[in-house]
Design an enzyme around this catalytic site. Structure first.
Site, PDB file in Angstrom:
ATOM      1  N   LYS A  78       0.856  -1.189   0.000  1.00  0.00           N
ATOM      2  CA  LYS A  78       0.000   0.000   0.000  1.00  0.00           C
ATOM      3  C   LYS A  78       0.889   1.235   0.000  1.00  0.00           C
ATOM      4  O   LYS A  78       1.910   1.266   0.696  1.00  0.00           O
ATOM      5  CB  LYS A  78      -0.885  -0.033   1.252  1.00  0.00           C
ATOM      6  CG  LYS A  78      -1.950   1.051   1.329  1.00  0.00           C
ATOM      7  CD  LYS A  78      -2.821   0.881   2.573  1.00  0.00           C
ATOM      8  CE  LYS A  78      -3.947   1.888   2.655  1.00  0.00           C
ATOM      9  NZ  LYS A  78      -4.798   1.679   3.861  1.00  0.00           N
ATOM     10  N   SER A 153      -9.719   1.506   2.948  1.00  0.00           N
ATOM     11  CA  SER A 153      -8.861   2.319   2.101  1.00  0.00           C
ATOM     12  C   SER A 153      -7.790   1.507   1.365  1.00  0.00           C
ATOM     13  O   SER A 153      -7.235   1.976   0.382  1.00  0.00           O
ATOM     14  CB  SER A 153      -8.152   3.380   2.954  1.00  0.00           C
ATOM     15  OG  SER A 153      -7.288   2.754   3.899  1.00  0.00           O
ATOM     16  N   SER A 177      -9.854  -0.924   7.166  1.00  0.00           N
ATOM     17  CA  SER A 177      -9.264  -0.718   5.836  1.00  0.00           C
ATOM     18  C   SER A 177      -8.527  -1.917   5.253  1.00  0.00           C
ATOM     19  O   SER A 177      -8.125  -1.884   4.093  1.00  0.00           O
ATOM     20  CB  SER A 177      -8.317   0.479   5.853  1.00  0.00           C
ATOM     21  OG  SER A 177      -9.069   1.669   5.875  1.00  0.00           O
TER      22      SER A 177
END
Ligand code: ZN
Lengths: 489, 482
Positions: A78, A153, A177
């Site tokens: 990420k 996210s 997330s």
């Protein structure tokens, strides 16, 4: 196809000389090249570096000296995990050009284990969002239905893992997330205990809630990745010095006699009936494996969301103060003075959702409001934590839906509150700092994945993973793959 | 109009002498190239996290114990928010609700009487960087930031509003400075900014229990400035009240050039710091055992030492005070006395001769002193055993300071040994008496001053090396009785 293999199978082939890390890296890079134009999981692909690292891993296998179970395994991170010399944007314009001079601890540990970095993955800006539509660059799409969101996210991390664009990925989970996009994309996503994995080099959203964890094709693979990234770190004072067990070994042994709590408050009004049915069926599978499900109550669950939307924005408003155009990242010049430069930079650099939360948080911490908001939210947090403690006196793990619904279509949720409700079943786990995993537990009639959430005691990832592994063995949801190969029209 | 009472409280910031910064491993050394002593943590890079420097906490505890504070078992850090480019994160990690220590006292002496000033709290925080403007701030086209200082540990000591005059405030600051220097936690240099002081000044009708509207005074970077600024500010407030003006709560800067305090635009300083507990640092537990271990290593503090020097060594209050201004100087004195047991003589040599040669009396200067205590004691013994005279000793002392050699070597090399051989001196005395019959006559006639002349002639003939006592004795024997 090398990209279909689990980490365990791929590593076995490396050891037997049936495949090389270079071949695996090339296969993944080729797949990213071919398919990521549709999924949009990657913000940056580090092709040359990946091939270089893979070649080094080749040599280690040739010499019969692999560094770890992850040696030569292609992974992706990420884009809020700092990677030395590789742009790290946090999904934001304000960090579009930011190249960290250092590695996050998880990156350093993966490097030391020999893992091969394929690139950096899309996300909601500063991890604020549940759909990855708040990325400043482009939305990521759900591999099961390209018109739908992958969740967020960590949407890029979930989509990449689900679409076999990496053998495993790392994301971060502040209010769900990791688990929510894992459920939306039909992949395994693990949020470890707060303090289990070092946050050093994780660009902070809400420091007391953020935790890094893996996405993987199987529970066993997630356990392998956790084993590499877990453990106390002198650079993170909130990391905890609890021994890291052999998570892979801990998967075995079955779940006969395991007490599984079913929290009544997690089957809320408005839950998608197909989700409810799938999760209840999953509980029956656990019962069939010898587990003993029983009803438990987590009475303060309903206040978790409100507390979270005070605490997380409050911490975010502070953490994001440093993005001011002075030191790194975006600077919008032309202001008459410093204050105007700050204003212009932050106005241009942050998206709407980030601004909204910075304002929420600034307000909650303001003189005169602090006790009513931040103080009260902290007290609620204590109550939520106590709920879990009491439940875990009676049961070993909790089983619940990961999300009330399945992946929604892009642009569908325009009301921020509707978006926030997505995380209602994951947030309490962050408030309590507990480990939680989402595993594939079925599909809706329209073919969208459903996630089963398993929650454990603090630092007891082993039990959570063992239950998830037993469930995965007894089902074949994780073996289903989205079809992306066919051209879109 | 009623008599007005002055009320002053001080906030003192002391830069701690730890080797590394408050929350990272960067060096705190002064004067390195800009931004050469920085890392992701002290530059506020995304993702970097603070880690508490345990030795800074220890320095804080040392100081807390020295001023009688209660060290809190739990303390924690908090974030204090405001935007300024010298602060990389746009918040400062400080302490707010649970400081390291609270409730201390400091005894000060002003004009011979002593007073006790309360200390409200002592906490730790990080320093900010330095802005370098291209030209004056108002017209600078650009500014650069040096983050070398960012993250250096600071200790803030907040007094209670117990001081009643600028002189008391100055005495408090001086006393506190001596203590932190003694403890070795701060170098106490106000001009270089390692010790900084802000003051809160208000006036109230004498005897009133309530506090008046307070004005904060900043930018007083020397002891002189502190006293001058506070004297000015008290006068300003007295005058304003006399003219029926209201005192407004504000921050004023001391302008040493124009000798007055100047109001800062209040808008810029109307801060809401939005304090909240630093989530990256768990609350710190201070074990009682650790505190006691630190207490056991506390040195004797200046006030106690001053009393002991006056009482035990019989020094004047003034000399005892001067000798205890710095720990190293006091140590120097005591080490010398251990080898040469005449404290008053040692005190005279240290305060008059040694301090005349040394550039300063601080610990650094004493540590660099080329005459170790052993050598000073050696010099004084040479006077006692008659090898050299007191006057010669001063010349030898200068040579010792210049060369670092000990007294016996210098005396031997330069042939400075005092002529104490009675036979040799007797011959010189005879020659002098023979050469000055007129003076001898004067002496016989009752002119006592003539003796001084004759002594001088003997000293001259021996190039100053004659033992004066012996010369006097021999002249007494040789001169005809009057
Ligand atoms: Zn540093």
């Amino acid at each position: 196809m090398l990209t279909r293999l689990t980490i365990e199978d791929l590593a076995a082939r490396f050891r037997r000389g049936e495949a090389t890390p270079s071949q695996a890296a090339a296969a993944y890079l080729e797949r990213i090249e071919a398919l990521d134009g549709r999924v949009n999981a990657f913000l940056t692909v580090t092709r040359q570096a990946a091939l270089g690292q893979a070649a080094e891993a080749d040599a280690r296998f040739t010499a019969g000296r692999p560094l770890s179970p992850l040696d030569g395994i292609p992974i992706a991170l990420k884009d809020l995990l700092c990677t030395r010399g590789i742009r790290t944007t946090c999904g934001s314009r304000i960090l579009e050009t930011f190249v960290p001079p250092y590695d996050a601890t998880v990156m350093a540990r993966l490097r030391a284990a020999g893992a091969v970095l394929l690139g950096k993955l899309n996300m909601d800006e500063f991890a604020m969002g549940s759909s990855t539509e708040h990325s400043a660059f482009f939305p990521t799409r759900n591999p099961w239905d390209l018109d739908r969101v992958p969740g967020g996210s960590s949407g890029g991390s979930a989509a990449a893992a689900a679409a076999d664009l990496a053998a495993a990925t790392l994301g971060s989970d502040t209010g769900g997330s990791i688990r929510q996009p894992a459920a939306f994309c039909g992949t395994v996503g693990l949020k470890p205990t707060y303090g289990r994995v070092s946050r050093y080099g994780l660009i902070a959203f809400a420091s007391s809630l953020d935790q890094i964890g893996p996405f993987a094709k199987t529970v066993a693979d997630a356990a392998l990745v956790l084993g590499v990234i877990a453990g106390a770190d002198p650079r993170d004072s909130t990391s905890v010095d609890v021994p890291v067990p052999d998570y892979r070994a801990a998967l075995e042994g079955g779940i006969a006699g395991l007490r599984v709590g079913i929290p009544a408050e997690y089957f809320i009004d408005g839950i998608d009936p197909e989700v409810e049915a799938a999760v209840k069926a999953a509980i029956e599978v656990l019962r069939g494996l010898g587990a003993r499900p029983e009803a438990v109550s987590l009475p303060h669950t309903r206040y978790g969301l409100a507390a979270y939307y005070v605490i997380a924005p409050a911490e975010a408003s502070s953490n994001l103060a440093r993005y001011d155009g002075v030191k790194y990242g975006l600077r919008v010049p032309g202001g008459r003075d410093l204050i105007e430069m700050y204003g212009r930079t932050r106005a241009a650099g942050f998206g709407t959702e980030v601004k909204r939360r910075v304002m929420l948080g600034t307000y909650a911490l303001s003189a005169g409001y602090y006790d009513a908001y931040y103080g009260k939210a902290q007290r609620v947090r204590t109550l939520v934590r106590r709920d879990f403690q009491e439940a875990f006196e009676r049961v070993d793990v909790l089983a619940a839906p990961t999300t009330p619904g399945v992946a929604f279509t892009l642009g569908e949720k325009t009301d921020p509150l509707q978006m926030y409700l997505n995380d209602i079943l994951t947030i309490p786990v962050n408030l309590a700092g507990l480990p939680g995993v989402s595993v594939p537990a079925g599909f809706t009639t329209s073919g969208l994945p459903i996630g089963l959430q398993l929650i454990g005691r603090a630092f007891d990832e082993s039990t959570v993973l063992r239950a998830a592994h037993a469930y995965e063995r007894a089902t074949d949801w994780h073996l289903r793959k989205p079809t992306l190969e066919a051209p879109p029209r | 109009m009623n008599d007005l009472e002055t009320v002053i409280g001080l906030e003192v910031h002391a830069q701690l002498l730890t080797r590394s910064k408050m929350f990272c491993g960067c060096s705190t050394a002064f004067g390195a190239a800009p931004n050469s002593q920085t890392c992701p943590v002290c530059q506020g890079m995304p993702g970097a996290l603070p880690v508490i420097n345990r030795s800074a906490v220890e320095f804080g505890i040392r100081t807390a114990l020295a001023v009688g504070c209660r060290v809190n078992e739990h303390h924690r850090f908090a974030r204090k928010h405001y935007y300024y480019p010298d602060m990389p994160k746009n918040f400062q990690i400080s302490q707010y609700e649970e400081p390291l220590a609270e409730h201390g006292v400091l005894d000060i002496e002003v004009g011979g009487s002593s007073r006790t000033i309360g200390i409200q709290r002592l906490h730790l925080e990080e320093d900010v960087g330095k802005l370098i403007h291209e030209g004056p701030l108002e017209t600078a086209q650009s500014s650069t930031v040096d983050f070398n200082r960012a993250g250096v540990p600071l200790m803030e000591i907040v007094s209670r509003p117990d001081m009643r005059s600028p002189a008391e405030a100055a005495a408090y600051l001086r006393t506190l400075r001596t203590i932190v220097v003694y403890l070795g936690v701060c170098d106490g240099n106000m001009e270089e900014g390692s010790l900084r002081c802000d003051a809160n000044v208000s006036l109230r009708p004498a005897g009133s229990p309530e506090l008046g509207v307070k004005v904060e005074i900043k930018n007083m970077n020397s002891f002189r400035n502190v006293q001058h600024a506070l004297e000015y500010e008290v006068k300003r407030q007295v005058r304003a009240l006399a003219e029926g003006e209201k005192i407004v709560q504000e921050t004023r800067l001391w302008d040493p050039e124009r000798v007055r305090t100047v109001s800062m635009r209040s808008k810029e300083y109307a801060h809401d710091y939005r304090y909240f507990p630093e989530p990256d640092l768990p609350p710190l537990q201070v074990e009682a055992r650790w505190v006691e271990a630190i207490r056991a290593t506390l040195p004797e503090l200046p006030a106690a030492r001053r009393r002991r020097f006056a009482g035990g060594y019989g020094l004047s209050a003034y000399d005892a005070d001067r000798l205890t201004q710095g720990r190293a100087l006091a140590d120097y004195f005591e080490t010398t006395v251990r080898e040469y047991d005449k404290p008053k003589i040692v005190a005279n040599w240290v305060l008059n001769e040694l301090l005349r040669e040394m550039p300063a009396d601080d610990d650094r200067a004493v540590a660099a002193c080329p005459i170790p205590p052993r050598n000073l004691a050696g010099l004084l013994r040479l006077i006692d055993d008659g090898t050299i005279s007191g006057k010669m000793a001063k010349d030898v002392f200068e040579t010792m300071y210049r060369t670092g050699q000990d007294a016996p070597s210098i005396v031997a090399r330069e042939g400075l040994t005092q002529v104490a051989d009675a036979g040799e001196l007797r011959r010189v005395v005879d020659q002098v008496l023979a050469a000055h019959p007129k003076v001898v006559e004067d002496w016989r006639g009752g002119k006592k001053a003539a003796l001084g002349f004759l002594v001088g002639q003997v000293m001259k003939a021996t190039l100053g090396r004659a033992n004066p006592a012996l010369v006097n004795q021999l002249l007494g024997e040789k001169l005809p009785k009057g």
